[in-house]
Design an enzyme around this catalytic site. Sequence first.
Site, PDB file in Angstrom:
ATOM      1  N   HIS A  72      -2.370  -2.865  -3.483  1.00  0.00           N
ATOM      2  CA  HIS A  72      -3.751  -2.707  -3.023  1.00  0.00           C
ATOM      3  C   HIS A  72      -4.686  -2.536  -4.221  1.00  0.00           C
ATOM      4  O   HIS A  72      -5.823  -3.015  -4.213  1.00  0.00           O
ATOM      5  CB  HIS A  72      -3.843  -1.491  -2.097  1.00  0.00           C
ATOM      6  CG  HIS A  72      -5.042  -1.491  -1.212  1.00  0.00           C
ATOM      7  ND1 HIS A  72      -5.327  -0.446  -0.368  1.00  0.00           N
ATOM      8  CD2 HIS A  72      -6.044  -2.394  -1.023  1.00  0.00           C
ATOM      9  CE1 HIS A  72      -6.437  -0.700   0.293  1.00  0.00           C
ATOM     10  NE2 HIS A  72      -6.894  -1.883  -0.080  1.00  0.00           N
ATOM     11  N   HIS A  79       0.845  -1.196   0.000  1.00  0.00           N
ATOM     12  CA  HIS A  79       0.000   0.000   0.000  1.00  0.00           C
ATOM     13  C   HIS A  79       0.883   1.250   0.000  1.00  0.00           C
ATOM     14  O   HIS A  79       2.097   1.176   0.179  1.00  0.00           O
ATOM     15  CB  HIS A  79      -0.839   0.080   1.283  1.00  0.00           C
ATOM     16  CG  HIS A  79      -1.664  -1.112   1.614  1.00  0.00           C
ATOM     17  ND1 HIS A  79      -3.028  -1.120   1.478  1.00  0.00           N
ATOM     18  CD2 HIS A  79      -1.336  -2.328   2.133  1.00  0.00           C
ATOM     19  CE1 HIS A  79      -3.520  -2.286   1.892  1.00  0.00           C
ATOM     20  NE2 HIS A  79      -2.502  -3.036   2.288  1.00  0.00           N
ATOM     21  N   ASP A 137      -3.309   2.480  -4.946  1.00  0.00           N
ATOM     22  CA  ASP A 137      -1.944   2.362  -4.416  1.00  0.00           C
ATOM     23  C   ASP A 137      -1.354   0.975  -4.647  1.00  0.00           C
ATOM     24  O   ASP A 137      -2.094   0.005  -4.760  1.00  0.00           O
ATOM     25  CB  ASP A 137      -1.930   2.729  -2.927  1.00  0.00           C
ATOM     26  CG  ASP A 137      -2.915   1.932  -2.080  1.00  0.00           C
ATOM     27  OD1 ASP A 137      -4.059   1.728  -2.517  1.00  0.00           O
ATOM     28  OD2 ASP A 137      -2.548   1.531  -0.957  1.00  0.00           O
ATOM     29  N   GLU A 168       2.600  -0.884   4.359  1.00  0.00           N
ATOM     30  CA  GLU A 168       2.397   0.478   3.866  1.00  0.00           C
ATOM     31  C   GLU A 168       3.743   1.147   3.614  1.00  0.00           C
ATOM     32  O   GLU A 168       4.654   1.050   4.442  1.00  0.00           O
ATOM     33  CB  GLU A 168       1.634   1.324   4.889  1.00  0.00           C
ATOM     34  CG  GLU A 168       0.214   0.897   5.155  1.00  0.00           C
ATOM     35  CD  GLU A 168      -0.808   1.538   4.221  1.00  0.00           C
ATOM     36  OE1 GLU A 168      -0.387   2.220   3.256  1.00  0.00           O
ATOM     37  OE2 GLU A 168      -2.003   1.355   4.472  1.00  0.00           O
TER      38      GLU A 168
END
Length: 198
Positions: free
Chosen positions: A161, A35, A171, A122
Site C-alpha cells: 500500500h 496491506h 503498510d 490485508e
Amino acid sequence: MKTVAMPVCPQMLQRPSTHFDDRPPGEEISLLVIHNISLPAGHFAKAPQQGCPVDSLFCGTLDCSIHPSFTSLQGVRVAAHCVIWRDGTIFQYVPFANRAWHAGKSEFAGRANCNDFSIGIELEGCDNMPYTEQQYQSLIALSQYLLSRYQQLKPERIVGHCDIAPGRKTDPGPAFDWSYYRATIQAVVQATRMESRE
C-alpha cells in the site's frame, strides 16, 4: 507440451461485505496490493475472528464507541478482498472480480485509482511487528493462485500500500519480509515455466 496443474485457491471463509462495486467495463486485474491492519493498532484478534473490530469494519458493523481510536472510522466504508489472520486463516470479503474499496487515493505506473485494476489483501498486523509464518504461507498460496488466474498480474506488479500511496500509507511496513516473499513467488513462477516446457 506438458499440461501443468494450476495452483488451487486456498480455503477461504466467505464474509460478504457491501463495500465494493463493479470494476470499469473491460478492466483487467493487473495489480496485487498488500496491506496490514489491526484494530486497535497492535492488537490482534483471538479465534474466532468473526465479529472482531477488523471484521466488523469490513462488514460495516463496527461500533465506533468501543475504543477512542475508532472515532475516525465513523461512517468509513472500506474492505479488502481478503484478510489473512495471524493463524493463516483467510476471510474473503469481496469477490475478486469486483472492485473492493481498499486502496483509496492511489497511483501505480502512471495510473490513478488503483482500486479499478487491483486486488487488495490485508495481513492482520502492523508495520513494526513480525508477521507469522502461517500468514506468509497463506499469502504465498493465494498469490500463486491469483498469478495463475489473471494473466495481466505479474510478480513485479505485486506492491505494498505504501508504494501506491507514498506519504499517506506505510503498510505493510518494514516488518514485512519482501525478500522472502518475492523469492518464494519467483521460484514457483520459474518452476511452472519449466514444467510447461517439458
